[in-house]
Scaffold this motif. Structure first.
Motif, PDB file in Angstrom:
ATOM      1  N   ASP A 104     -33.529 -58.208-111.585  1.00  0.00           N
ATOM      2  CA  ASP A 104     -34.698 -57.771-112.349  1.00  0.00           C
ATOM      3  C   ASP A 104     -35.899 -57.545-111.435  1.00  0.00           C
ATOM      4  O   ASP A 104     -36.661 -56.586-111.621  1.00  0.00           O
ATOM      5  CB  ASP A 104     -35.052 -58.817-113.410  1.00  0.00           C
ATOM      6  CG  ASP A 104     -34.004 -58.893-114.514  1.00  0.00           C
ATOM      7  OD1 ASP A 104     -33.192 -57.965-114.632  1.00  0.00           O
ATOM      8  OD2 ASP A 104     -34.009 -59.902-115.254  1.00  0.00           O
ATOM      9  N   GLY A 105     -36.061 -58.418-110.456  1.00  0.00           N
ATOM     10  CA  GLY A 105     -37.189 -58.278-109.541  1.00  0.00           C
ATOM     11  C   GLY A 105     -37.096 -57.021-108.697  1.00  0.00           C
ATOM     12  O   GLY A 105     -38.083 -56.287-108.539  1.00  0.00           O
ATOM     13  N   LEU A 106     -35.913 -56.743-108.163  1.00  0.00           N
ATOM     14  CA  LEU A 106     -35.742 -55.549-107.338  1.00  0.00           C
ATOM     15  C   LEU A 106     -36.004 -54.277-108.127  1.00  0.00           C
ATOM     16  O   LEU A 106     -36.682 -53.359-107.649  1.00  0.00           O
ATOM     17  CB  LEU A 106     -34.319 -55.521-106.764  1.00  0.00           C
ATOM     18  CG  LEU A 106     -33.993 -56.546-105.684  1.00  0.00           C
ATOM     19  CD1 LEU A 106     -32.503 -56.503-105.346  1.00  0.00           C
ATOM     20  CD2 LEU A 106     -34.821 -56.307-104.428  1.00  0.00           C
ATOM     21  N   VAL A 107     -35.471 -54.226-109.343  1.00  0.00           N
ATOM     22  CA  VAL A 107     -35.613 -53.009-110.148  1.00  0.00           C
ATOM     23  C   VAL A 107     -37.047 -52.832-110.630  1.00  0.00           C
ATOM     24  O   VAL A 107     -37.622 -51.744-110.542  1.00  0.00           O
ATOM     25  CB  VAL A 107     -34.633 -53.045-111.332  1.00  0.00           C
ATOM     26  CG1 VAL A 107     -34.890 -51.872-112.278  1.00  0.00           C
ATOM     27  CG2 VAL A 107     -33.194 -53.006-110.829  1.00  0.00           C
ATOM     28  N   ASP A 108     -37.654 -53.896-111.136  1.00  0.00           N
ATOM     29  CA  ASP A 108     -39.007 -53.767-111.668  1.00  0.00           C
ATOM     30  C   ASP A 108     -40.039 -53.543-110.569  1.00  0.00           C
ATOM     31  O   ASP A 108     -41.074 -52.910-110.806  1.00  0.00           O
ATOM     32  CB  ASP A 108     -39.371 -54.996-112.497  1.00  0.00           C
ATOM     33  CG  ASP A 108     -38.791 -54.925-113.908  1.00  0.00           C
ATOM     34  OD1 ASP A 108     -38.252 -53.861-114.270  1.00  0.00           O
ATOM     35  OD2 ASP A 108     -38.872 -55.920-114.636  1.00  0.00           O
ATOM     36  N   ASP A 109     -39.764 -54.038-109.358  1.00  0.00           N
ATOM     37  CA  ASP A 109     -40.693 -53.793-108.250  1.00  0.00           C
ATOM     38  C   ASP A 109     -40.825 -52.307-107.944  1.00  0.00           C
ATOM     39  O   ASP A 109     -41.853 -51.865-107.416  1.00  0.00           O
ATOM     40  CB  ASP A 109     -40.242 -54.545-106.990  1.00  0.00           C
ATOM     41  CG  ASP A 109     -40.602 -56.023-107.039  1.00  0.00           C
ATOM     42  OD1 ASP A 109     -41.350 -56.434-107.953  1.00  0.00           O
ATOM     43  OD2 ASP A 109     -40.123 -56.779-106.160  1.00  0.00           O
TER      44      ASP A 109
END
Length: 224
Positions: free
Chosen positions: A58-63
């Motif tokens: 989630d962090g990689l995509v939302d970043d």
């Protein structure tokens, strides 16, 4: 020491560990050692490895939503799709061992599609296309076609680099030494032999750009 330990620090360390060793090597004990803490200290902030991997994804995509190519806006929908596609491809290039998680972990809702797999991304993507004149129906069809293209192409790129793109099972043969086709002689396949230089040539940059352009052209056509 666990002093200063928080979710952000844990997620950053987990991402770094996956980039270095792959997700299959990650355990809470190893991550704790990487951070210089006992594994139990991590459980004060994380429920376990499965939730940790989900949060890394989630962090990689939302970043990516903070990427200047995305935040700067686009004058046309074609430019928008190219910006999203190239930003996602850079994510795969920067995190080749983590990207298969982005592409293969089940999203939280069945209508979310990797790699644009968060509600924030769906909102951003659909609203951008609607702002460029797409009907709701066409915007959703584009989301589905576009994500299918990204997942297929970028997983192939990750696989070509030797990254694990599917879960490792206990019965998997070791390191490509066994399995279907492993002992076949290429000389038995004359067409393969004749075209081997073309098959082995790396044109991934051109192929990605051409595939993306073809998809955009398909969307441009009536009924696309």
């Amino acid at each position: 020491m666990s002093r200063g330990l928080n979710r952000t620090r844990i997620l950053e360390a987990a991402t770094d560990y996956i980039d270095a060793h792959g997700p299959e090597s990650l355990t809470m004990r190893r991550l704790g050692s990487h951070l210089g803490v006992e594994a139990m200290a991590l459980y004060r902030h994380m429920e376990g490895k499965d939730r940790l991997l989900g949060d890394v994804v989630d962090g990689l995509v939302d970043d990516l939503l903070d990427d200047p190519r995305i935040t700067s806006g686009a004058d046309t929908w074609q430019e928008y799709l190219r910006s999203v596609g190239t930003a996602m491809r850079d994510l795969e290039a920067d995190h080749p061992r983590a990207f298969p998680l982005v592409a293969t972990r089940p999203p939280e809702a069945p209508w979310l599609r990797p790699p644009l797999r968060s509600i924030r991304w769906v909102e951003h993507f659909l609203s951008a296309l609607v702002a460029h004149g797409f009907s709701h129906h066409r915007a959703v069809r584009t989301y589905k076609a576009f994500t299918s293209f990204l997942v297929g192409h970028l997983l192939l790129e990750a696989s070509s680099r030797g990254e694990q793109v599917s879960p490792i099972s206990a019965g998997t043969a070791a390191a490509g030494n066994e399995g279907p086709g492993a002992t076949e002689d290429p000389a038995d396949h004359p067409t393969v032999m004749e075209l081997q230089h073309l098959l082995s040539a790396d044109h991934s940059d051109r192929e990605f750009d051409e595939g993306l352009d073809a998809l955009i052209e398909r969307i441009r056509l009536p009924g696309g």
